[in-house]
Design a protein around this motif. Structure first.
Motif, PDB file in Angstrom:
ATOM      1  N   ARG A  54     -31.166  14.142   5.869  1.00 22.00           N
ATOM      2  CA  ARG A  54     -30.700  15.440   6.354  1.00 22.00           C
ATOM      3  C   ARG A  54     -31.853  16.455   6.360  1.00 22.00           C
ATOM      4  O   ARG A  54     -31.967  17.292   7.269  1.00 22.00           O
ATOM      5  N   LEU A  55     -32.712  16.390   5.359  1.00 20.38           N
ATOM      6  CA  LEU A  55     -33.847  17.299   5.304  1.00 20.38           C
ATOM      7  C   LEU A  55     -34.792  17.061   6.482  1.00 20.38           C
ATOM      8  O   LEU A  55     -35.331  18.006   7.058  1.00 20.38           O
ATOM      9  N   ALA A  56     -34.996  15.800   6.851  1.00 19.59           N
ATOM     10  CA  ALA A  56     -35.823  15.503   8.026  1.00 19.59           C
ATOM     11  C   ALA A  56     -35.195  16.083   9.288  1.00 19.59           C
ATOM     12  O   ALA A  56     -35.894  16.610  10.164  1.00 19.59           O
ATOM     13  N   GLU A  57     -33.882  16.005   9.393  1.00 24.14           N
ATOM     14  CA  GLU A  57     -33.191  16.593  10.542  1.00 24.14           C
ATOM     15  C   GLU A  57     -33.322  18.113  10.542  1.00 24.14           C
ATOM     16  O   GLU A  57     -33.493  18.734  11.605  1.00 24.14           O
ATOM     17  N   ASP A  58     -33.269  18.719   9.372  1.00 23.60           N
ATOM     18  CA  ASP A  58     -33.447  20.168   9.278  1.00 23.60           C
ATOM     19  C   ASP A  58     -34.848  20.572   9.738  1.00 23.60           C
ATOM     20  O   ASP A  58     -35.029  21.614  10.383  1.00 23.60           O
ATOM     21  N   ALA A  59     -35.830  19.739   9.398  1.00 32.75           N
ATOM     22  CA  ALA A  59     -37.197  20.021   9.862  1.00 32.75           C
ATOM     23  C   ALA A  59     -37.278  19.933  11.380  1.00 32.75           C
ATOM     24  O   ALA A  59     -37.917  20.771  12.032  1.00 32.75           O
ATOM     25  N   ASP A  60     -36.633  18.928  11.961  1.00 31.97           N
ATOM     26  CA  ASP A  60     -36.615  18.818  13.425  1.00 31.97           C
ATOM     27  C   ASP A  60     -36.002  20.069  14.056  1.00 31.97           C
ATOM     28  O   ASP A  60     -36.487  20.570  15.079  1.00 31.97           O
ATOM     29  N   ALA A  61     -34.925  20.574  13.452  1.00 34.03           N
ATOM     30  CA  ALA A  61     -34.272  21.773  13.988  1.00 34.03           C
ATOM     31  C   ALA A  61     -35.207  22.976  13.927  1.00 34.03           C
ATOM     32  O   ALA A  61     -35.248  23.794  14.863  1.00 34.03           O
ATOM     33  N   ALA A  87     -40.031  14.284   3.785  1.00 27.19           N
ATOM     34  CA  ALA A  87     -38.594  14.004   3.772  1.00 27.19           C
ATOM     35  C   ALA A  87     -38.313  12.605   4.318  1.00 27.19           C
ATOM     36  O   ALA A  87     -37.485  11.866   3.762  1.00 27.19           O
ATOM     37  N   ARG A  88     -38.978  12.234   5.394  1.00 24.89           N
ATOM     38  CA  ARG A  88     -38.797  10.887   5.945  1.00 24.89           C
ATOM     39  C   ARG A  88     -39.227   9.822   4.940  1.00 24.89           C
ATOM     40  O   ARG A  88     -38.572   8.781   4.803  1.00 24.89           O
ATOM     41  N   GLY A  92     -37.061   6.656   2.867  1.00 25.78           N
ATOM     42  CA  GLY A  92     -37.402   5.247   2.980  1.00 25.78           C
ATOM     43  C   GLY A  92     -38.266   4.880   4.166  1.00 25.78           C
ATOM     44  O   GLY A  92     -38.614   3.705   4.333  1.00 25.78           O
ATOM     45  N   ARG A  93     -38.644   5.850   4.992  1.00 31.64           N
ATOM     46  CA  ARG A  93     -39.472   5.565   6.179  1.00 31.64           C
ATOM     47  C   ARG A  93     -40.934   5.816   5.826  1.00 31.64           C
ATOM     48  O   ARG A  93     -41.476   6.897   6.070  1.00 31.64           O
ATOM     49  N   GLU A  94     -41.587   4.816   5.254  1.00 29.78           N
ATOM     50  CA  GLU A  94     -42.965   4.993   4.801  1.00 29.78           C
ATOM     51  C   GLU A  94     -43.949   4.701   5.927  1.00 29.78           C
ATOM     52  O   GLU A  94     -43.806   3.726   6.664  1.00 29.78           O
ATOM     53  N   LEU A  95     -44.977   5.559   6.021  1.00 28.98           N
ATOM     54  CA  LEU A  95     -46.072   5.364   6.959  1.00 28.98           C
ATOM     55  C   LEU A  95     -47.290   4.876   6.195  1.00 28.98           C
ATOM     56  O   LEU A  95     -47.449   5.179   5.007  1.00 28.98           O
ATOM     57  N   PRO A  96     -48.184   4.138   6.844  1.00 25.86           N
ATOM     58  CA  PRO A  96     -49.476   3.857   6.215  1.00 25.86           C
ATOM     59  C   PRO A  96     -50.152   5.185   5.852  1.00 25.86           C
ATOM     60  O   PRO A  96     -49.963   6.199   6.538  1.00 25.86           O
ATOM     61  N   LEU A  97     -50.932   5.180   4.778  1.00 25.66           N
ATOM     62  CA  LEU A  97     -51.495   6.423   4.281  1.00 25.66           C
ATOM     63  C   LEU A  97     -52.302   7.199   5.334  1.00 25.66           C
ATOM     64  O   LEU A  97     -52.182   8.440   5.389  1.00 25.66           O
TER      65      LEU A  97
END
Length: 419
Positions: A54-61, A87-88, A92-97
């Motif tokens: 939800r926090l990631a969605e708030d950032a998109d908004a 937030a992503r 659980g959505r991890e990116l390479p560093l």
């Protein structure tokens, strides 16, 4: 529906506070410096934690509607992208560093070649007194030679006060500082840092010094300038006075520490001593005002060269962050830090605690990359004007990148070599 700037900033503050609340286990206990309206903080403290997705969605908004002029919108969008990336990751959505660093810090982080550290070792070898031991042993002997004796620790606050007065005096030659500003020194125990500068508002600040660690007086101005003037305290004070009090830019009171602005802040901190004490001026001042009075005799070392080499060796920490992100064992990280950053076993052990803390594998990238960006950006005839910009304007790493930087560099620099 259009939003007002105040409504947007409230939503931005709530997002930052909610992300910070979920970042348990950070080395500093928080990843947010918050001096905004306390009713917003109280709202977040009393609500149920918001799911990370939800926090990631708030950032998109927030990114979808930025009610500000283009320059400020660009700066704020970079901060929101950092919050969204964290937030992503929490969801659980991890990116390479390297990709994570690009999203959060706005830098092209990559594995740094050990040849860079070998050059720093060569510079250290020339800067330290001659000796028969290894470079690590000679560096530690130099540190021990300049360490304030334990039975004189009670003198440290007065020594810090003197250094604060001198760094403030020299900084005020570049940019006007409030005459009634006060900075106190506080010795603290049980903390994971050597020193930390905290602007508390109302022109009041505190320099926190870790009393549990030996204090190298050759580093006195290096530490005080970094944490104080023209480093963190000066930046926080001036930007709050100019951006918040005069221009109403409330977002400066909502500072997410895993965002791009802290690359600039840490880069400024690492350059702070050389900005106000060019050449050998720091060593000369310390010799005249501090060292002999505390029973420390001159040696043949070059303090400025030692500090510059140590700034470069923050790149070792950046590489160690890549190793930590890959899940390498503590023994490998400690060996790497000892070999290239010249840390003792105790120092390497403490470093592991920092690197393993929430968010710190990302944050430590800002030291070297911030230092290197500003090392180029400040090497111009208008250096003083650029220092003033660092202290008074909201800048992003992209604002201080070399103008001849080729776009393809971004693609090459995201890859790193496994040792």
């Amino acid at each position: 529906m259009p939003v007002t700037p105040r409504e947007w900033l409230r939503a931005y503050a709530l997002l930052a506070l909610r992300v910070d609340r979920r970042m348990a286990g950070s080395a500093t206990g928080t990843v947010l410096i918050y001096r905004g309206p306390q009713e917003w903080r109280a709202q977040v403290e009393h609500e149920e934690p918001v799911p990370a997705g939800r926090l990631a969605e708030d950032a998109d908004a927030l990114l979808a509607r930025l009610p500000f002029e283009p320059g400020r919108a660009r700066y704020l969008a970079a901060q929101v992208r950092a919050l969204r990336a964290v937030a992503r990751r929490l969801s659980g959505r991890e990116l390479p560093l390297p990709e994570y660093a690009r999203e959060c810090l706005g830098i092209a982080a990559r594995w740094l070649p050990e040849a860079l550290f070998e050059q720093a070792h060569t510079a250290l070898d020339a800067a330290l007194p001659r000796g028969t031991g290894s470079l690590t042993q000679r560096l530690h002997l130099w540190q021990a030679h300049h360490t304030l004796p334990a039975d004189r620790l009670h003198r440290l606050p007065a020594l810090v006060d003197g250094a604060v007065a001198e760094t403030r005096r020299r900084t005020s030659a570049l940019v006007a500082l409030p005459a009634d500003e006060t900075v106190r020194c506080r010795l603290v125990s049980g903390v994971p840092f050597r020193a930390a500068g905290e602007y508390e508002g109302g022109l009041r600040s505190t320099l926190h010094i870790n009393r549990d660690l030996p204090f190298n007086l050759a580093d006195l101005l290096y530490v005080v300038a970094h944490e104080g003037h023209p480093g963190h305290i000066a930046e926080s004070l001036l930007k709050e006075c100019l951006l918040v009090d005069e221009q109403g830019m409330l977002d400066h009171q909502i500072r997410f520490m895993l965002g791009p602005s802290f690359v600039i802040s840490e880069g400024l901190g690492l350059h702070a001593q050389s900005i106000v004490f060019p050449g050998d001026q720091a060593q000369a001042w310390l010799t005249d005002h501090v060292l002999s009075a505390n029973g420390i005799t001159p040696d043949s070392s070059d303090f400025a060269a030692v500090h510059r080499a140590q700034n470069i060796l923050f790149g070792v920490w950046a590489n160690a962050a890549f190793l930590a992100a890959e899940g390498r064992p503590d023994t490998e990280l400690a060996a790497y830090l000892s070999r290239w950053a010249l840390l003792s076993d105790a120092e390497a052990g403490a470093a592991l605690g920092t690197l393993r803390a929430t968010g710190m594998a990302l944050y430590v990238l800002g030291y070297f990359h911030g230092w290197r960006l500003l090392d180029t950006w400040l090497s111009t005839s208008d250096r003083d004007a650029r220092v003033i910009r660092l202290l008074t304007e909201q800048l992003l790493p992209a604002d201080v990148e070399p103008v001849d930087r080729h776009p393809s560099t971004d693609q090459r620099s995201t890859a790193h070599r496994r040792p």
